[in-house]
Design a protein around this motif. Structure first.
Motif, PDB file in Angstrom:
ATOM      1  N   SER A 220     -29.281  96.488 101.267  1.00 19.97           N
ATOM      2  CA  SER A 220     -27.826  96.308 101.110  1.00 19.97           C
ATOM      3  C   SER A 220     -27.351  94.995 100.530  1.00 19.97           C
ATOM      4  O   SER A 220     -26.432  95.307  99.981  1.00 19.97           O
ATOM      5  CB  SER A 220     -27.383  96.843 102.525  1.00 19.97           C
ATOM      6  OG  SER A 220     -27.625  95.515 103.187  1.00 19.97           O
TER       7      SER A 220
ATOM      8  N   VAL B 285     -28.667 104.452 112.360  1.00 22.00           N
ATOM      9  CA  VAL B 285     -28.842 103.062 112.370  1.00 22.00           C
ATOM     10  C   VAL B 285     -28.289 102.589 111.214  1.00 22.00           C
ATOM     11  O   VAL B 285     -27.962 101.147 111.350  1.00 22.00           O
ATOM     12  CB  VAL B 285     -30.488 102.705 112.520  1.00 22.00           C
ATOM     13  CG1 VAL B 285     -31.256 103.026 111.174  1.00 22.00           C
ATOM     14  CG2 VAL B 285     -30.390 101.560 113.023  1.00 22.00           C
ATOM     15  N   VAL B 286     -28.176 102.930 109.887  1.00 17.84           N
ATOM     16  CA  VAL B 286     -27.512 102.412 108.618  1.00 17.84           C
ATOM     17  C   VAL B 286     -26.238 102.135 109.191  1.00 17.84           C
ATOM     18  O   VAL B 286     -25.561 100.879 108.592  1.00 17.84           O
ATOM     19  CB  VAL B 286     -27.658 103.321 107.617  1.00 17.84           C
ATOM     20  CG1 VAL B 286     -26.915 102.949 106.597  1.00 17.84           C
ATOM     21  CG2 VAL B 286     -29.134 103.483 106.925  1.00 17.84           C
TER      22      VAL B 286
ATOM     23  N   VAL C 158     -26.620  98.581 110.898  1.00 16.04           N
ATOM     24  CA  VAL C 158     -27.111  97.429 110.236  1.00 16.04           C
ATOM     25  C   VAL C 158     -25.778  97.168 108.765  1.00 16.04           C
ATOM     26  O   VAL C 158     -25.607  95.889 108.813  1.00 16.04           O
ATOM     27  CB  VAL C 158     -28.302  98.115 109.469  1.00 16.04           C
ATOM     28  CG1 VAL C 158     -29.022  96.718 108.563  1.00 16.04           C
ATOM     29  CG2 VAL C 158     -29.375  98.130 110.407  1.00 16.04           C
TER      30      VAL C 158
ATOM     31  N   VAL D 237     -35.136  99.860 109.204  1.00 13.49           N
ATOM     32  CA  VAL D 237     -34.174  98.863 109.482  1.00 13.49           C
ATOM     33  C   VAL D 237     -34.226  97.684 108.817  1.00 13.49           C
ATOM     34  O   VAL D 237     -33.320  97.286 108.150  1.00 13.49           O
ATOM     35  CB  VAL D 237     -34.060  98.585 111.241  1.00 13.49           C
ATOM     36  CG1 VAL D 237     -33.020  97.615 111.370  1.00 13.49           C
ATOM     37  CG2 VAL D 237     -33.826  99.736 111.849  1.00 13.49           C
TER      38      VAL D 237
ATOM     39  N   CYS E 260     -27.465 103.616 101.644  1.00 14.08           N
ATOM     40  CA  CYS E 260     -28.714 103.290 102.396  1.00 14.08           C
ATOM     41  C   CYS E 260     -29.082 104.530 102.975  1.00 14.08           C
ATOM     42  O   CYS E 260     -30.478 104.564 103.393  1.00 14.08           O
ATOM     43  CB  CYS E 260     -28.337 102.029 103.109  1.00 14.08           C
ATOM     44  SG  CYS E 260     -27.755 100.533 102.549  1.00 14.08           S
TER      45      CYS E 260
ATOM     46  N   GLY F 173     -31.638  96.536 105.778  1.00  7.47           N
ATOM     47  CA  GLY F 173     -30.671  95.400 105.817  1.00  7.47           C
ATOM     48  C   GLY F 173     -30.979  94.431 104.646  1.00  7.47           C
ATOM     49  O   GLY F 173     -29.916  94.160 104.072  1.00  7.47           O
TER      50      GLY F 173
ATOM     51  N   SER G 294     -22.886 102.272 103.091  1.00 10.11           N
ATOM     52  CA  SER G 294     -23.647 103.144 104.519  1.00 10.11           C
ATOM     53  C   SER G 294     -24.318 104.212 103.931  1.00 10.11           C
ATOM     54  O   SER G 294     -25.380 104.434 104.134  1.00 10.11           O
ATOM     55  CB  SER G 294     -22.707 103.363 105.270  1.00 10.11           C
ATOM     56  OG  SER G 294     -22.404 101.954 105.968  1.00 10.11           O
TER      57      SER G 294
ATOM     58  N   LEU H   9     -23.778  93.659 108.313  1.00 13.05           N
ATOM     59  CA  LEU H   9     -24.241  92.853 107.257  1.00 13.05           C
ATOM     60  C   LEU H   9     -23.233  92.774 106.282  1.00 13.05           C
ATOM     61  O   LEU H   9     -22.677  91.912 105.407  1.00 13.05           O
ATOM     62  CB  LEU H   9     -25.327  93.236 106.678  1.00 13.05           C
ATOM     63  CG  LEU H   9     -26.710  93.036 107.283  1.00 13.05           C
ATOM     64  CD1 LEU H   9     -27.948  93.419 106.714  1.00 13.05           C
ATOM     65  CD2 LEU H   9     -26.805  91.504 107.947  1.00 13.05           C
TER      66      LEU H   9
END
Length: 424
Positions: free
Chosen positions: A142, A46-47, A50, A135, A118, A139, A115, A54
């Motif tokens: 980062s 999921v990183v 996200v 999540v 995180c 977000g 990425s 972003l």
């Protein structure tokens, strides 16, 4: 306008670094418990979503925008990568990075770094943190922590750590490893220990996954370190060789320590030692001779082993997959040893390593750079963690029932190993 060789080198390096996050998903997934493997891997993947979005919107601008007048922050001038494609089409000078390749390639290269950084954090909280909280935290982190820290270290003239302090970080000892591992520690302290921590043994559920993940990380790390030279030249080749040598030495050192302590060298230990050696050489990759790279790997791995095997149990923090013990501790060791072994002619500053010059200037800068990184990351990470905790009703953790059942089913409705004929 562009040098095709350097452009190709940077594109390949970028693809290698992008591979590291799925590789980490396998590494962490194998280390996790059977009932949490889907959740553990999902947190890594999921990183990519996200951070990918972003970084385009604001991360790149916060890290590398502006005119260099702010030592701790880039700027707002490149939000949404404003004007980058137009400059590329117009063959504008601003479309070129490092005088050789398209600047837009740098955006993806640095996105891949953000990425994997995180994703490393998620290892500390495996098995007990709400997926939505992960999540949201990633977000915010980062943009608020990673991007400004990247500017402080790699922002060029006027940057706080890289220019004013004069600390060296070739590929991310401070920016990637110390920041992610330390943030993992902050989060696992906010979360509290897993049920049964200290009373039961948590064993990797899938050793082949661990080795597969380590192999993908190792392969990707070649682009991570060599690509950080931003040119297909001799220093990139040196960084590549040093990456291989340090990881090899780390693997052997870990197995020797493990053999001496437990009587048996393990495959998981070998994979972890490999990663520890990679972490240790990251800040020094393009600054040291190969023999020094071997020394860095051989020194970093045992220190990480002690942090994971002794410090964690003595201090009582539950860093589930040892993000802190491997990445933060390894990043600190590698950063400090850079101040000892840096070849003066390869330094980005006026100072070389203590071993060559007898001068403590670079080592002092390395220590100060690490301390500034620690202070910034702890304070910012704690504030973000508490804010996310408040958003999620005062708790970052899943319920006791969900934790006991496993997050694969409760958070995702999936099982990594579906039952055969209804039996599990």
């Amino acid at each position: 306008m562009f040098d095709t060789g350097t452009t190709a080198f940077m594109l390949v390096s970028t693809m290698l670094v992008l591979l590291m996050t799925p590789g980490l998903a396998f590494f962490y997934g194998g280390l996790s418990r059977r009932k949490n493997v889907v959740n553990t891997m999902a947190m890594c993947l999921v990183v990519l979503g996200v951070v990918g979005v972003l970084w385009l919107i604001a991360g790149w601008s916060f890290a590398y925008g502006g005119d260099g007048s702010i030592p701790v922050f880039g700027g707002f001038d490149q939000l949404g990568l404003a004007g980058m494609v137009q400059n590329l089409l117009a063959e504008d000078a601003s479309a070129v990075s490092h005088d050789a390749y398209p600047a837009i390639a740098d955006v993806v290269f640095q996105l891949a770094f953000a990425s994997i950084t995180c994703a490393i954090i998620t290892g500390a909280v495996a098995g007990r943190m709400k997926f939505g909280a992960v999540v949201l935290f990633v977000g915010i982190w980062s943009l608020v922590v990673y991007a400004p820290l990247a500017h402080m270290v790699w922002g060029g003239e006027g940057s706080l750590i890289g220019d004013t302090i004069g600390a060296l970080d070739f590929a991310g000892g401070d920016v990637v490893h110390i920041s992610s591992g330390l943030t993992g520690l902050v989060l696992c302290l906010l979360l509290g220990r897993r049920k049964g921590f200290g009373m039961m043994s948590y064993r990797p559920h899938n050793v082949p996954f661990v080795v597969l993940g380590a192999a993908l990380l190792w392969f990707g790390w070649f682009g991570f370190n060599a690509g950080s030279e931003f040119a297909a030249d001799g220093v990139a080749a040196l960084a590549l060789l040093n990456t291989v040598v340090s990881s090899s030495a780390g693997l052997l050192a870990w197995m020797l320590v493990e053999r001496a302590r437990t009587g048996k060298p393990t495959l998981v230990g070998a994979a972890t030692g490999l990663v520890a050696g990679l972490v240790g050489i990251t800040p020094a990759a393009g600054f040291v001779e190969p023999w020094a790279a071997a020394a860095i790997g051989a020194l970093t791995a045992p220190v990480c082993y002690l942090a994971i095997s002794f410090a964690k149990s003595k201090l009582g923090y539950d860093d589930a997959l040892d993000a802190f013990g491997c990445h933060c501790v390894g990043g600190i060791v590698g950063g400090l040893l850079t101040g000892v072994f840096c070849v003066p002619e390869l330094s980005w500053t006026d100072f070389g390593g203590l071993l060559y010059t007898g001068d403590f200037a670079l080592l002092r800068a390395q220590v100060l750079g690490v301390l500034v990184t620690i202070a910034f990351v702890v304070v910012a990470g704690l504030i973000i963690g508490l804010a996310v905790k408040a958003v999620f009703g005062g708790s970052l953790r899943v319920s006791e029932a969900d934790e006991a059942r496993g997050l694969d089913v409760t958070a995702h409705g999936e099982s990594a190993y579906p039952a055969y004929l209804g039996l599990d």
